[in-house]
Design a protein around this motif. Sequence first.
Motif, PDB file in Angstrom:
ATOM      1  N   GLU A   1       1.541   2.670  -3.416  1.00 17.96           N
ATOM      2  CA  GLU A   1       1.203   4.010  -4.127  1.00 17.96           C
ATOM      3  C   GLU A   1       1.188   5.668  -3.862  1.00 17.96           C
ATOM      4  OE1 GLU A   1      -2.228   5.045  -6.925  1.00 17.96           O
ATOM      5  OE2 GLU A   1      -1.243   2.796  -6.521  1.00 17.96           O
TER       6      GLU A   1
ATOM      7  N   ALA B   1       0.490  -1.079   0.261  1.00 14.10           N
ATOM      8  CA  ALA B   1       0.109   0.146  -0.186  1.00 14.10           C
ATOM      9  C   ALA B   1       0.973   1.430   0.335  1.00 14.10           C
ATOM     10  CB  ALA B   1      -0.718  -0.150   0.646  1.00 14.10           C
TER      11      ALA B   1
ATOM     12  N   PRO C   1       5.978   4.188 -11.616  1.00 11.54           N
ATOM     13  CA  PRO C   1       5.930   3.416 -10.351  1.00 11.54           C
ATOM     14  C   PRO C   1       6.050   1.293 -11.030  1.00 11.54           C
ATOM     15  CG  PRO C   1       3.953   4.965 -11.247  1.00 11.54           C
ATOM     16  CD  PRO C   1       4.971   4.930 -11.871  1.00 11.54           C
TER      17      PRO C   1
END
Length: 377
Positions: A137, A134, A167
Amino acid sequence: MSAPGREAAGFRGLTLGILGGGQLAQMLALAALPLGVRVRVLEPDPQAPARLCAEHLLAPYTDPAGLDALAECDAVTLEFENVPVEALAALDGRVPVRPGGGLLARSKHRAREKEALRAAGVQTAPFKVIESAADLEGALERVGGRGILKTSELGYDGKGQARVSTPAELAAAWADLGRVPCVLEGLVAFGSEVSLSVARTAGGELAFGPLIENVHRGGILRTSVFPAEAPEGTEARAREAARAVAEAWGLEGLLTVEFFLLPGGALLANEVAPRVHNSGHLTQDGGGLSQFGAQVRAVLGLPLADWRPLLPCAMVNVVGVQGQEPDWAQIDALPGTHVHLYHKAFRAGRKLGHVNVVAPDRGTLRERVAELERLIP
């Protein structure tokens, strides 16, 4: 309990214990001996470099008998950050350990280190802690769009890190690093890299080393030069940052702060090493006190003062390159050179020694460094 053989230990009658027996322990021992200080190292490697000039306790860092022998010393210091917590716990309350466990807990963990630097009022590059999927992000955007992902613990000399600019690259790099806790650092457009060391006694006395300019190659320090080429006031700002860290973290011993020097003259702290540092090796041969003598003095509470070379000097690392050997005959013939070898078995990419060089002026020093870099692969 007094250390065995204290009557013959020298005029000071002190014994310094060191956790670790590598080249830094070797050079600490060589600095301690002329002060009338004996040195005892706890190190599991039978071929440890420090065995040649110190009492070698050949045992794991958590060995009870070895720790008992260290506890008999007047003080204990270290040559690496990642000391097992069990070893520190076994020594707690029995002998002064300098620097102590609290400081080590910060400096051995990149996320805690950066947070503690900022808490001390010292600027760093933007960073984001990555501990779960998480956290990936939006992480790159938070650090400026490009960064270096580094493991929070254990990485050094370019290991345990990867450059990322998308990313997808970030997610792949985190997977390659084992999905362990990491820090994503924003890439900084720095002009150069510099370092400065600070020593502090248990009584709060402070002393500083010089500002040194560093160049890395493949993630490993290649050269260090004194005096550093930096805008006026840079050294004073670096000293104030180092002072802030030493006092906020309750330093007892010596630590080195590595900085990015930005084109406008600002300094960003990059990393902290709670010990003597590769960049400070040049202080061995420039005249005056060396960083190794400063750490010994700070740890044992001996008289301490600022240390800096009296002449321009530099260091070039000797790192193992397969099939290539430095030209030792020409190195020895080059004026002002001082060879320091670590008596370590060859391994590609391993630090095997360094060569210091001293010159009467900056121009001559730069010429000699360039020649050393030609002679050392």
